[in-house]
Design a protein around this motif. Structure first.
Motif, PDB file in Angstrom:
ATOM      1  N   ARG A  14       0.769  -1.072  -0.127  1.00 13.86           N
ATOM      2  CA  ARG A  14      -0.060  -0.212   0.091  1.00 13.86           C
ATOM      3  C   ARG A  14       0.781   1.290   0.003  1.00 13.86           C
ATOM      4  NH1 ARG A  14      -4.361  -2.167   4.560  1.00 13.86           N
ATOM      5  NH2 ARG A  14      -4.944  -4.013   3.510  1.00 13.86           N
ATOM      6  N   ALA A  15       1.826   1.231   0.552  1.00 13.34           N
ATOM      7  CA  ALA A  15       2.940   2.288   0.627  1.00 13.34           C
ATOM      8  C   ALA A  15       3.444   2.458  -0.671  1.00 13.34           C
ATOM      9  CB  ALA A  15       4.225   2.158   1.783  1.00 13.34           C
ATOM     10  N   LEU A  16       3.899   1.351  -1.440  1.00 14.72           N
ATOM     11  CA  LEU A  16       4.584   1.383  -2.636  1.00 14.72           C
ATOM     12  C   LEU A  16       3.444   1.919  -3.562  1.00 14.72           C
ATOM     13  CD1 LEU A  16       6.827   0.620  -4.895  1.00 14.72           C
ATOM     14  CD2 LEU A  16       5.776  -1.766  -4.760  1.00 14.72           C
ATOM     15  N   ASP A  17       2.325   1.568  -3.442  1.00 11.81           N
ATOM     16  CA  ASP A  17       1.511   2.105  -4.591  1.00 11.81           C
ATOM     17  C   ASP A  17       0.988   3.800  -4.416  1.00 11.81           C
ATOM     18  OD1 ASP A  17       0.737  -0.226  -5.704  1.00 11.81           O
ATOM     19  OD2 ASP A  17      -1.077  -0.617  -4.512  1.00 11.81           O
ATOM     20  N   GLN A  18       1.239   4.145  -3.018  1.00 13.02           N
ATOM     21  CA  GLN A  18       1.164   5.574  -2.673  1.00 13.02           C
ATOM     22  C   GLN A  18       2.187   6.377  -3.339  1.00 13.02           C
ATOM     23  OE1 GLN A  18       0.574   6.263   1.607  1.00 13.02           O
ATOM     24  NE2 GLN A  18      -1.449   6.346   1.274  1.00 13.02           N
ATOM     25  N   VAL A  19       3.404   5.844  -3.161  1.00 14.75           N
ATOM     26  CA  VAL A  19       4.383   6.754  -3.557  1.00 14.75           C
ATOM     27  C   VAL A  19       4.558   6.745  -5.078  1.00 14.75           C
ATOM     28  CG1 VAL A  19       6.080   6.430  -1.535  1.00 14.75           C
ATOM     29  CG2 VAL A  19       6.293   5.042  -3.494  1.00 14.75           C
ATOM     30  N   LEU A  20       4.141   5.549  -5.717  1.00 12.99           N
ATOM     31  CA  LEU A  20       4.170   5.631  -7.206  1.00 12.99           C
ATOM     32  C   LEU A  20       3.063   6.451  -7.818  1.00 12.99           C
ATOM     33  CD1 LEU A  20       4.612   1.635  -7.828  1.00 12.99           C
ATOM     34  CD2 LEU A  20       6.020   3.798  -8.571  1.00 12.99           C
ATOM     35  N   GLU A  21       1.989   6.633  -7.036  1.00 14.22           N
ATOM     36  CA  GLU A  21       0.953   7.718  -7.508  1.00 14.22           C
ATOM     37  C   GLU A  21       1.127   9.046  -7.115  1.00 14.22           C
ATOM     38  OE1 GLU A  21      -2.285   6.078  -5.061  1.00 14.22           O
ATOM     39  OE2 GLU A  21      -2.556   4.139  -6.314  1.00 14.22           O
ATOM     40  N   ARG A  22       1.960   9.283  -5.987  1.00 10.12           N
ATOM     41  CA  ARG A  22       2.318  10.577  -5.608  1.00 10.12           C
ATOM     42  C   ARG A  22       3.444  11.216  -6.446  1.00 10.12           C
ATOM     43  NH1 ARG A  22       1.505  10.000   0.793  1.00 10.12           N
ATOM     44  NH2 ARG A  22      -0.896   9.646   0.813  1.00 10.12           N
ATOM     45  N   ARG A 199       8.033   5.890   6.921  1.00 14.39           N
ATOM     46  CA  ARG A 199       7.410   5.956   5.592  1.00 14.39           C
ATOM     47  C   ARG A 199       8.142   5.528   4.613  1.00 14.39           C
ATOM     48  NH1 ARG A 199       3.652  10.681   6.242  1.00 14.39           N
ATOM     49  NH2 ARG A 199       3.717  11.695   8.131  1.00 14.39           N
ATOM     50  N   LEU A 200       7.674   5.097   3.475  1.00 14.70           N
ATOM     51  CA  LEU A 200       8.503   4.757   2.309  1.00 14.70           C
ATOM     52  C   LEU A 200       8.747   6.018   1.602  1.00 14.70           C
ATOM     53  CD1 LEU A 200       9.510   2.622   0.504  1.00 14.70           C
ATOM     54  CD2 LEU A 200       7.181   2.462  -0.596  1.00 14.70           C
ATOM     55  N   SER A 201      10.040   5.894   1.173  1.00  8.00           N
ATOM     56  CA  SER A 201      10.319   7.508   0.393  1.00  8.00           C
ATOM     57  C   SER A 201      10.755   6.999  -1.104  1.00  8.00           C
ATOM     58  CB  SER A 201      11.673   7.957   1.244  1.00  8.00           C
ATOM     59  OG  SER A 201      11.459   8.290   2.515  1.00  8.00           O
ATOM     60  N   MET A 202      10.352   8.025  -2.053  1.00  7.27           N
ATOM     61  CA  MET A 202      10.615   7.786  -3.419  1.00  7.27           C
ATOM     62  C   MET A 202      11.448   9.216  -3.857  1.00  7.27           C
ATOM     63  SD  MET A 202       8.186   6.788  -6.636  1.00  7.27           S
ATOM     64  CE  MET A 202       8.784   6.466  -8.421  1.00  7.27           C
ATOM     65  N   LEU A 203      12.622   9.082  -4.453  1.00  7.50           N
ATOM     66  CA  LEU A 203      13.168  10.391  -4.811  1.00  7.50           C
ATOM     67  C   LEU A 203      13.841  10.424  -6.231  1.00  7.50           C
ATOM     68  CD1 LEU A 203      15.822  12.181  -2.495  1.00  7.50           C
ATOM     69  CD2 LEU A 203      16.655  11.140  -4.640  1.00  7.50           C
ATOM     70  N   PHE A 210      11.140  14.489  -3.567  1.00  7.42           N
ATOM     71  CA  PHE A 210      10.735  13.307  -3.276  1.00  7.42           C
ATOM     72  C   PHE A 210       9.439  13.331  -2.952  1.00  7.42           C
ATOM     73  CE2 PHE A 210      12.190  15.401   0.508  1.00  7.42           C
ATOM     74  CZ  PHE A 210      11.277  15.287   1.581  1.00  7.42           C
ATOM     75  N   VAL A 211       8.911  12.152  -2.790  1.00  7.67           N
ATOM     76  CA  VAL A 211       7.478  12.149  -2.343  1.00  7.67           C
ATOM     77  C   VAL A 211       7.493  10.818  -1.177  1.00  7.67           C
ATOM     78  CG1 VAL A 211       6.131  12.719  -4.278  1.00  7.67           C
ATOM     79  CG2 VAL A 211       6.838  10.129  -3.839  1.00  7.67           C
ATOM     80  N   GLN A 212       6.755  10.725  -0.379  1.00  3.09           N
ATOM     81  CA  GLN A 212       6.504   9.634   0.820  1.00  3.09           C
ATOM     82  C   GLN A 212       5.124   9.152   1.131  1.00  3.09           C
ATOM     83  OE1 GLN A 212       8.663  12.070   3.794  1.00  3.09           O
ATOM     84  NE2 GLN A 212      10.066  10.186   4.132  1.00  3.09           N
ATOM     85  N   SER A 213       5.113   8.072   1.717  1.00  6.52           N
ATOM     86  CA  SER A 213       3.772   7.523   1.662  1.00  6.52           C
ATOM     87  C   SER A 213       3.353   8.034   3.066  1.00  6.52           C
ATOM     88  CB  SER A 213       4.044   5.656   1.953  1.00  6.52           C
ATOM     89  OG  SER A 213       4.623   5.535   2.955  1.00  6.52           O
ATOM     90  N   ASP A 214       2.188   7.794   3.489  1.00  7.57           N
ATOM     91  CA  ASP A 214       1.568   8.015   5.018  1.00  7.57           C
ATOM     92  C   ASP A 214       2.463   6.954   5.851  1.00  7.57           C
ATOM     93  OD1 ASP A 214      -0.294   9.517   3.722  1.00  7.57           O
ATOM     94  OD2 ASP A 214      -1.786   7.757   3.804  1.00  7.57           O
ATOM     95  N   PRO A 215       2.365   7.209   6.976  1.00 11.13           N
ATOM     96  CA  PRO A 215       3.183   6.373   8.230  1.00 11.13           C
ATOM     97  C   PRO A 215       2.504   5.105   7.857  1.00 11.13           C
ATOM     98  CG  PRO A 215       2.685   8.215   9.181  1.00 11.13           C
ATOM     99  CD  PRO A 215       2.137   8.525   7.923  1.00 11.13           C
ATOM    100  N   VAL A 216       3.323   3.833   7.662  1.00  9.83           N
ATOM    101  CA  VAL A 216       2.999   2.563   7.242  1.00  9.83           C
ATOM    102  C   VAL A 216       2.031   1.988   8.114  1.00  9.83           C
ATOM    103  CG1 VAL A 216       3.699   0.307   6.360  1.00  9.83           C
ATOM    104  CG2 VAL A 216       5.056   2.481   5.662  1.00  9.83           C
ATOM    105  N   PRO A 217       2.210   1.985   9.535  1.00 13.90           N
ATOM    106  CA  PRO A 217       1.246   1.553  10.324  1.00 13.90           C
ATOM    107  C   PRO A 217      -0.403   1.877  10.083  1.00 13.90           C
ATOM    108  CG  PRO A 217       2.963   2.145  11.653  1.00 13.90           C
ATOM    109  CD  PRO A 217       3.164   2.658  10.364  1.00 13.90           C
ATOM    110  N   GLU A 218      -0.429   3.229   9.720  1.00 15.31           N
ATOM    111  CA  GLU A 218      -1.745   3.620   9.138  1.00 15.31           C
ATOM    112  C   GLU A 218      -2.267   3.144   8.075  1.00 15.31           C
ATOM    113  OE1 GLU A 218      -1.640   7.875   8.973  1.00 15.31           O
ATOM    114  OE2 GLU A 218      -0.555   8.237  10.927  1.00 15.31           O
ATOM    115  N   LEU A 219      -1.598   2.475   7.114  1.00 14.60           N
ATOM    116  CA  LEU A 219      -1.977   1.884   5.928  1.00 14.60           C
ATOM    117  C   LEU A 219      -2.380   0.529   6.289  1.00 14.60           C
ATOM    118  CD1 LEU A 219       0.791   2.964   3.396  1.00 14.60           C
ATOM    119  CD2 LEU A 219      -1.593   3.986   4.038  1.00 14.60           C
TER     120      LEU A 219
END
Length: 226
Positions: A14-22, A199-203, A210-219
């Protein structure tokens, strides 16, 4: 073509999908480099693998958790025979998730993804990408790939990646003191604790945006990560 790097995912699809979308990342045009530790921690390692396999022009680097996971996928040992070091450090989530795939499906992931992971990658701009670290006093090609996925000295020792323009790593989480991608000298760290409470980071390698996911425990409410 731009080059993007993604840090340690640890089964958080879910974090991977978020950073790819953002991110403005363009599949099929831009290059994606994942810095290792796709596996272990959160419950969706197979989904992470499928997502990365679907992205053209991707380069996957091997992390220490990927090494552990691939050892099990190669043998598919029963629970009572798996490595307890792996199982206790996030491997349980990977083991459990792969029970929903057939034996042949598990082996397909081993062959098509985990066997294709690289110990390191050097790009045309003289940047180095790897999971852990290396000894900058020696040619990297002469160093043991197993050491490259476990070494933390490059980051914890505040070293310079000698001979390279920049170096991008994961493995050593910065979450407890820095929640965004950070660097010292010419070394960039993209592990912001997605395997734990971070969070997961993508740079973007060129611009450092860069973009980041939400805090992963929240996902994954109600689910324990590593």
């Amino acid at each position: 073509m731009e080059t993007y790097v993604i840090g340690d995912i640890h089964g958080a699809a879910r974090a991977l999908d978020q950073v790819l979308e953002r991110s403005p990342f363009r599949p099929g045009i831009d290059r994606l480099i994942q810095l290792g530790d796709v596996a272990d921690g959160w419950p969706e390692t197979p989904a992470c693998v499928e997502r990365l396999l679907s992205i053209p022009n991707s380069i996957w680097l091997q992390g220490n958790h990927d090494w552990w996971a691939s050892e099990w996928l190669a043998t598919q040992l029963p629970l009572e025979d798996v490595s307890q070091s792996w199982y206790r450090q996030g491997g349980k989530a990977t083991f459990d998730a792969y029970q929903y795939l057939s034996r042949s499906g598990r082996y397909q992931h081993f062959e098509s993804f985990f066997c294709e992971q690289l110990p390191y990658f050097e790009d045309e701009a003289n940047n180095l990408y790897m999971h852990g670290g290396y000894d900058p006093t020696r040619p990297i090609a002469e160093q043991d790939p197993y050491d490259l996925i476990w070494n933390r000295d490059l980051w914890s020792g505040n070293q310079t990646a000698t001979g390279y323009h920049e170096c991008f790593i994961g493995h050593t989480s910065t979450w407890s003191y820095k929640e965004v991608p950070c660097h010292t000298h010419n070394v960039w760290n993209l592990d912001q604790g997605a395997g734990y409470n971070g969070r997961l980071s993508m740079l973007n390698v060129r611009t450092k945006e860069f973009v980041q996911s939400d805090p992963v425990p929240e996902l994954y409410p109600g689910v324990k990560g590593r």
